[in-house]
Enzyme design. Structure first.
Site, PDB file in Angstrom:
ATOM      1  N   GLN A 103       2.996   9.851   1.223  1.00 35.84           N
ATOM      2  CA  GLN A 103       4.317   9.260   1.645  1.00 35.84           C
ATOM      3  C   GLN A 103       5.086   9.479   0.197  1.00 35.84           C
ATOM      4  OE1 GLN A 103       2.456   5.101   2.372  1.00 35.84           O
ATOM      5  NE2 GLN A 103       4.041   4.986   3.478  1.00 35.84           N
ATOM      6  N   GLY A 162       0.826  -1.217   0.050  1.00 37.88           N
ATOM      7  CA  GLY A 162       0.028  -0.049  -0.104  1.00 37.88           C
ATOM      8  C   GLY A 162       0.988   1.270  -0.030  1.00 37.88           C
ATOM      9  N   HIS A 189      -4.484   1.627   7.624  1.00 36.37           N
ATOM     10  CA  HIS A 189      -3.196   2.209   7.680  1.00 36.37           C
ATOM     11  C   HIS A 189      -2.998   3.330   6.837  1.00 36.37           C
ATOM     12  CE1 HIS A 189       1.317   1.622   8.304  1.00 36.37           C
ATOM     13  NE2 HIS A 189       1.296   2.368   7.105  1.00 36.37           N
ATOM     14  N   GLU A 190      -3.544   3.075   5.251  1.00 34.55           N
ATOM     15  CA  GLU A 190      -3.413   4.058   4.453  1.00 34.55           C
ATOM     16  C   GLU A 190      -4.183   5.383   4.718  1.00 34.55           C
ATOM     17  OE1 GLU A 190      -0.795   3.708   2.606  1.00 34.55           O
ATOM     18  OE2 GLU A 190      -0.785   1.500   3.018  1.00 34.55           O
ATOM     19  N   CYS A 213       5.836   0.117   7.877  1.00 33.54           N
ATOM     20  CA  CYS A 213       5.526   1.261   6.932  1.00 33.54           C
ATOM     21  C   CYS A 213       6.732   1.509   6.060  1.00 33.54           C
ATOM     22  CB  CYS A 213       5.253   2.360   7.722  1.00 33.54           C
ATOM     23  SG  CYS A 213       4.721   3.725   6.899  1.00 33.54           S
ATOM     24  N   LEU A 214       6.124   1.923   4.682  1.00 35.07           N
ATOM     25  CA  LEU A 214       7.373   1.911   3.629  1.00 35.07           C
ATOM     26  C   LEU A 214       8.028   3.186   4.077  1.00 35.07           C
ATOM     27  CD1 LEU A 214       5.625   1.422   0.251  1.00 35.07           C
ATOM     28  CD2 LEU A 214       7.300  -0.099   1.545  1.00 35.07           C
ATOM     29  N   HIS A 238      -2.893   7.472   7.089  1.00 30.26           N
ATOM     30  CA  HIS A 238      -1.720   8.421   6.387  1.00 30.26           C
ATOM     31  C   HIS A 238      -2.321   9.760   5.781  1.00 30.26           C
ATOM     32  CE1 HIS A 238       2.103   6.288   6.528  1.00 30.26           C
ATOM     33  NE2 HIS A 238       1.784   5.392   5.715  1.00 30.26           N
TER      34      HIS A 238
HETATM   35 ZN    ZN Z   1       2.496   3.398   6.101  1.00 29.76          ZN
END
Ligand code: ZN
Length: 167
Positions: free
Chosen positions: A51, A46, A131-132, A89-90, A135
């Protein structure tokens, strides 16, 4: 379709509330393509627009060979039942932490053609959607960890199961 730089937890863009997407135009389509490329290059499941430094309410996800694009998503239902699982998380590479979240989430928003879609997600996909969407509100998974939970470094060679953003 260039791969974009992924911003880290230290970047203020990850702490602001993203603005709604207005017209879905060619720039939006390019952004979506770039986000999918960037997510794949980073081996994520995701990615939310903030991000990559774009404070707009848009995220992409890919799980079980299906790509999801949500523009101006809203959570319309969350299950009472919750589950604690490790999440990553990325934007915070190399770390994981346990987060309790509802096991089912129903999300409504526009797809990339501007059509309203409603998806009832379960398990990992439900966790990823939540989660997204977090963000988009400047919320990071570490905010949702229990006070006594600790961030754990991930060993590179550890066979990782997909969680949160990360595969
Ligand atoms: Zn994340």
């Amino acid at each position: 379709m260039p791969v974009r730089r992924i911003y880290s937890f230290a970047d203020p863009v990850l702490r602001q509330k993203a603005r709604p997407v207005g017209r879905i135009d060619t720039a939006t389509q390019r952004l979506i393509d770039d986000m999918i490329e960037t997510m794949r290059a980073a081996e994520g499941i995701g990615l939310a627009a903030p991000q990559i430094g774009v404070p707009e309410r848009l995220f992409v996800a890919e799980l079980d060979e299906r790509v999801y694009v949500f523009i101006n998503p809203q959570i319309v239902r969350l299950s009472a039942e919750t589950e604690v699982a490790e999440e990553g998380c990325l934007s915070l590479p190399g770390y994981r932490g346990a987060v309790e979240r509802p096991t089912t989430a129903t999300v409504r928003g526009k797809n990339r053609r501007g059509k309203i879609q409603t998806i009832e997600a379960e398990g990992l996909l439900a966790r990823c959607f939540q989660h997204e969407i977090d963000h988009l509100d400047g919320v990071l998974f570490t905010d949702r960890m229990a006070p006594d939970a600790v961030l754990k470094p991930v060993e590179q060679e550890e066979p990782a199961s997909p969680i949160g953003d990360r595969r």
